[in-house]
Design an enzyme around this catalytic site. Structure first.
Site, mmCIF file in Angstrom:
data_model
loop_
_atom_site.group_PDB
_atom_site.id
_atom_site.type_symbol
_atom_site.label_atom_id
_atom_site.label_comp_id
_atom_site.label_asym_id
_atom_site.label_seq_id
_atom_site.Cartn_x
_atom_site.Cartn_y
_atom_site.Cartn_z
ATOM 1 N N GLU A 1 56.595 -14.624 9.975
ATOM 2 C CA GLU A 1 57.404 -15.125 11.095
ATOM 3 C C GLU A 1 56.535 -15.164 12.342
ATOM 4 O O GLU A 1 55.636 -14.330 12.505
ATOM 5 C CB GLU A 1 58.612 -14.211 11.390
ATOM 6 C CG GLU A 1 59.695 -14.250 10.350
ATOM 7 C CD GLU A 1 60.890 -13.364 10.706
ATOM 8 O OE1 GLU A 1 61.209 -13.234 11.905
ATOM 9 O OE2 GLU A 1 61.486 -12.804 9.774
ATOM 10 N N GLU B 1 61.629 -6.439 7.602
ATOM 11 C CA GLU B 1 61.298 -5.658 8.797
ATOM 12 C C GLU B 1 61.783 -4.211 8.756
ATOM 13 O O GLU B 1 62.070 -3.620 9.796
ATOM 14 C CB GLU B 1 61.836 -6.337 10.060
ATOM 15 C CG GLU B 1 61.132 -7.640 10.375
ATOM 16 C CD GLU B 1 61.426 -8.169 11.760
ATOM 17 O OE1 GLU B 1 62.456 -7.783 12.331
ATOM 18 O OE2 GLU B 1 60.619 -8.965 12.265
HETATM 19 C C1 GAL Z 1 62.674 -11.196 13.359
HETATM 20 C C2 GAL Z 1 63.666 -11.142 12.202
HETATM 21 C C3 GAL Z 1 64.426 -12.445 12.041
HETATM 22 C C4 GAL Z 1 64.899 -12.927 13.367
HETATM 23 C C5 GAL Z 1 63.700 -13.119 14.226
HETATM 24 C C6 GAL Z 1 63.978 -13.791 15.517
HETATM 25 O O1 GAL Z 1 62.404 -9.933 13.833
HETATM 26 O O2 GAL Z 1 62.990 -10.858 11.028
HETATM 27 O O3 GAL Z 1 65.489 -12.263 11.169
HETATM 28 O O4 GAL Z 1 65.769 -11.998 13.922
HETATM 29 O O5 GAL Z 1 63.120 -11.864 14.471
HETATM 30 O O6 GAL Z 1 62.775 -14.133 16.124
#
Ligand code: GAL
Length: 813
Positions: free
Chosen positions: A447, A374
């Site tokens: 994600e 990110e």
């Molecule tokens: C994303 C990040 C993860 C975790 C996640 C929680 O932005 O890449 O490490 O923090 O959010 O939903």
């Protein structure tokens, strides 16, 4: 010949602030402090410590090369031998070597000392800004001593490829240094009754040699269904004497992301995955082989085919087990949003190299993540990481995880964290919206969910159900979308984190399972997507307790199941068969079943067929909206009218519905669910509204542990409070303590409170053999289990194809 000597036992550990004479004997993997499960203080593991050991170096080692290989030390390591520096390393997630050759005194005891700075150092990844995970301190992975001849094979890189002439396997042997003398290199690949050999002549000055085996079609492909593994071996011979041998396991696996999806061995395959943090309660990443391997089994059981090692390279034992299970992996470099200065970036490029060199031969790895998770676009930096990855590995593509749309694409695959789904209609944006490109590029969602819907295993039922449905929705969307290679949800397990993330108690409750790897409803929903041959699943996503629901009532009930249908009985009477509810989940292999009513069949029958159909449609609609048994105001006149049309008394249907749905003021219900596969009831569950605590239950992941491995062994014991029907009592939060006879001991506290009716202990061996009687006690209640600790026990689940990866040879500092 080389000697590989595990060096995990009996280190002397002390904090920098302790007197130099102080010290505690510890074994590796070691956490520099045992932390509480939650509400921990991050400062507690951030300190400098020393690990010391004496090493007897026999005379025969003179003239040979000696290396100390560290698999993971958090975070900045300096190694000393007899007080003289042997090297240093930045970063806690990748391996490194310290060369001791010129520092040892042979024929004597030598003093090894490791100075470990476990603070959040801003000068290399992942730190420099806030990070949503913890960099727990300690020598938390294994250490190995490697003694070689001056000429030796440093690495073996096995590359399966498809060429115009067919499939080939290339085996590159990379030497520790240009060879001092001519030698013969014998390379062999073997397994599944195949065995091929090549003999190459190595000349003084060569730094690597490559053997190419054509006609590799005769090797079985590695895949999730059939994870066939082979071994490659390279031997250096000189004048008929074997001087070095390196070995590795590999798989004949061809993988490619194309704009229209992911291809494994030439066949299109949708990727469905979860992100894994490597952390465990109390000790962070410091868990030995068996426990690391078990996580891969747990993940495979969750019905997925891909894991992302968020956000750093993880234990080789975990990857070994992924190889054996056919669980694919996207592995990425350490980091989290922040990009540091030149030196920081240099360290990150080093991590790319260390990750790829360590893990090159794992067939499970199908994609390298070469961006800081990110982070913003950073052309020059990411050109370097991509170049380095491609130089080292021509067989795999790169990705780089971002959360902003329309980023610069320097990688082969656009890998994107998509958090648009908030329970509404939109699950993922279109590929064009995400990539900002008209031309199609390979796209993988890395994600989703996570912080959009944090959910504790002991949360309110409505939330647990919605959490499960959201996970099913993203899977369903990915399965149906032609423009996606797949999706990886956030995340597998809850994890400890900093105060600026999580629920304030230093836990991010984002897992489909909790930190003890105990599934929430979302985890059960994931499991229900696996084929029934991999384990039938029949899990009501409900406590069947009307007072737990908003508004009362026990309907509707979602059932996570991979059975073909579920037969339901209420209080002993047949209600009917309920099929998977496909409408909202058209692409899932096993949509959940929705139990929309509990009216016994013989009562429903008096309705004439047309009205029965109308009535059923009405009930299903209301169930889908989740309003049963609390009907909408307009439903009452409608149902009265329907009753009259059916020749029943006014209000008859409303009353029937209300009574059987478990309305407020009605009698108790017990449901019996039978899951059918191939015409047979393969699973039966009974759930009663009245729940009385009946007993404590303890189950071990493994009942036989190894006494003589390269370090201590450990396994997990799951303790649950069960009711009279054998179901979890999710609000029974009594204290439980572990009592052992000394053959094993708890990792972390031996006395805890159940969390949501259950918890797990991990127990470790203590160098003794025997049968350990382990008791879990809560007041007058006890549950008991026998664990056998013996020599020669396998690293269960048993390793395939001659065991996993050797600790890699060398990475010169
Ligand atoms: C994303 C990040 C993860 C975790 C996640 C929680 O932005 O890449 O490490 O923090 O959010 O939903």
């Amino acid at each position: 010949m080389r000697e590989t000597i595990p060096l995990n036992r009996g280190w002397l550990f002390r904090r920098e602030t302790d007197a130099p004479s102080a010290g505690e004997r510890v074994d590796l993997p070691h956490a520099n402090v045992v932390l509480p499960y939650n509400y921990l203080r991050e400062a507690d593991y951030q300190f400098v410590s020393f690990y010391e050991k004496t090493l007897a170096a026999p005379e025969q080692w003179a003239g040979r090369r000696v290396f100390l290989y560290f698999e993971g030390a958090m975070a900045y390591t300096e190694v000393f031998c007899n007080g003289r520096p042997a090297g240093s390393h930045k970063g806690g997630y990748t391996p490194f070597c310290a060369e001791l050759t010129d520092l040892l005194i042979f024929g004597r005891e030598n003093r090894l000392e490791v100075r470990l700075d476990s603070t959040e150092r801003p000068d290399f990844p992942p730190c420099g800004n806030v990070v949503d995970y913890l960099t727990y301190g300690g020598l938390y992975r294994e250490v190995t001593l490697l003694v070689t001849e001056p000429d030796f094979v440093r690495e073996l890189r096995v590359s399966p490829r498809r060429t115009a002439e067919g499939e080939i396997v290339e085996v590159a042997a990379i030497f520790g240094a240009p060879l001092a003398r001519d030698a013969e290199l014998r390379v062999e690949i073997s397994g599944h009754f195949a065995r091929r050999e090549a003999v190459l002549h190595a000349k003084a000055g060569d730094d690597r040699l490559r053997a190419v085996f054509s006609g590799a079609e005769e090797l079985r492909h590695w895949s999730p269904q059939s994870p066939s593994l082979y071994r490659a071996r390279a031997e250096l011979w000189r004048e008929g004497v074997l001087t070095d041998r390196a070995e590795t396991r590999f798989g004949m696996r061809l993988c490619e992301f194309r704009p229209d999806g992911f291809y494994l061995n030439g066949e299109k395959l949708k990727l469905i995955g979860l992100n894994r943090h490597q952390s465990y309660p109390y000790v962070g990443g410091a868990m030995p082989e068996r426990v690391q391997r078990r996580d891969a089994d747990i993940l495979k059981g969750l019905g997925i085919n891909l894991v992302r090692t968020s956000h750093y390279p993880q234990s080789r034992h975990f990857l070994d087990r992924c190889d054996e299970l056919g669980l694919m992996v996207m592995e990425e470099i350490p980091g989290w949003q922040h990009i540091g200065d030149e030196a920081w970036q240099e360290a990150a490029v080093g991590h790319v190299e260390e990750m790829i060199r360590r893990d090159y031969n794992h067939p499970c790895i199908i994609l390298w993540g070469v961006r800081i998770n990110e982070s913003a676009d950073c052309s020059a930096f990411y050109r370097r990481t991509n170049r380095r990855a491609h130089e080292l590995d021509g067989t795999r593509q790169t990705g780089g995880v971002r959360c902003s749309v329309k980023g610069e694409l320097l990688e082969d695959v656009y890998t994107f964290n998509e958090f648009i789904h908030n329970g509404g209609e939109t699950v993922f944006r279109s590929r064009e919206e995400i990539t900002g490109r008209e031309e199609p590029v390979p796209l993988l969602i890395t994600e989703s969910n996570g912080h959009m819907f944090p959910t504790k295993r002991f949360d309110h039922e409505n939330r647990l159900v919605e959490h499960a449905l959201r996970h099913l929705r993203v899977m369903d969307e990915a399965l149906g979308r032609e423009d996606l290679a797949g999706e990886i949800s956030w995340c597998a397990f809850d994890y400890n984190t900093h105060g600026c993330f999580g629920s304030g108690d230093k836990i991010c409750y984002h897992g489909v399972s909790d930190m003890f790897r105990i599934p929430k409803y979302a985890g059960l929903a994931c499991m229900s997507q696996r084929p029934p041959e991999q384990g039938a699943v029949l899990e009501p996503l409900s406590l069947i307790s009307r007072g737990e629901r908003d508004g009362g009532g026990i309907l509707p009930v979602w059932v996570a199941t991979n059975c073909e249908f579920v037969r339901v009985y209420r209080n002993g009477e047949l209600v009917g068969d309920f099929a998977p509810h496909r409408a909202p989940f058209p692409h899932l292999p096993h949509p959940p079943v929705l139990i929309s009513h509990l009216m016994p069949q013989n009562i429903r029958l008096p309705l004439p067929p047309a009205l029965r159909e109308e009535f059923t449609r009405f009930i299903d609609e209301r169930a889908e909206q989740g309003v049963l048994p609390d009907l909408l105001p307009e439903d009452y006149p409608y149902l009265e009218d329907l009753s009259l049309r059916a020749g029943l008394e006014r209000g008859a249907l409303t009353a029937l519905l209300f009574e059987t749905a478990g309305g407020w003021g009605q009698a108790e219900n017990t449901l019996r669910l039978e899951g059918y596969v191939g015409g047979k009831a393969v699973l039966v569950r009974e759930v009663g509204e009245a729940k009385s605590f009946a007993r404590l239950d303890v189950q071990a992941d493994d009942t036989v542990l190894r006494a003589d491995g390269s370090t201590y062994d450990a396994t997990r014991l799951v303790v649950r409070a069960l009711d009279t029907l054998g179901n979890l009592c999710p609000f029974y939060n009594a204290g439980v303590s572990l009592e052992t006879d000394g053959t094993v001991e708890a990792i972390g506290p031996g006395s805890v409170a159940l969390v949501g009716g259950c918890i797990a202990f991990w127990v470790r061996t203590r160098g003794k053999t025997g049968t350990a009687r382990v008791r879990v006690r809560s007041g007058d209640e006890t549950a008991e289990i026998l664990l056998e600790v013996r020599e020669g026990a396998a690293a269960a689940p048993a390793a395939a194809a001659g065991g996993g990866t050797e600790p890699a040879a060398c990475f010169a500092l």
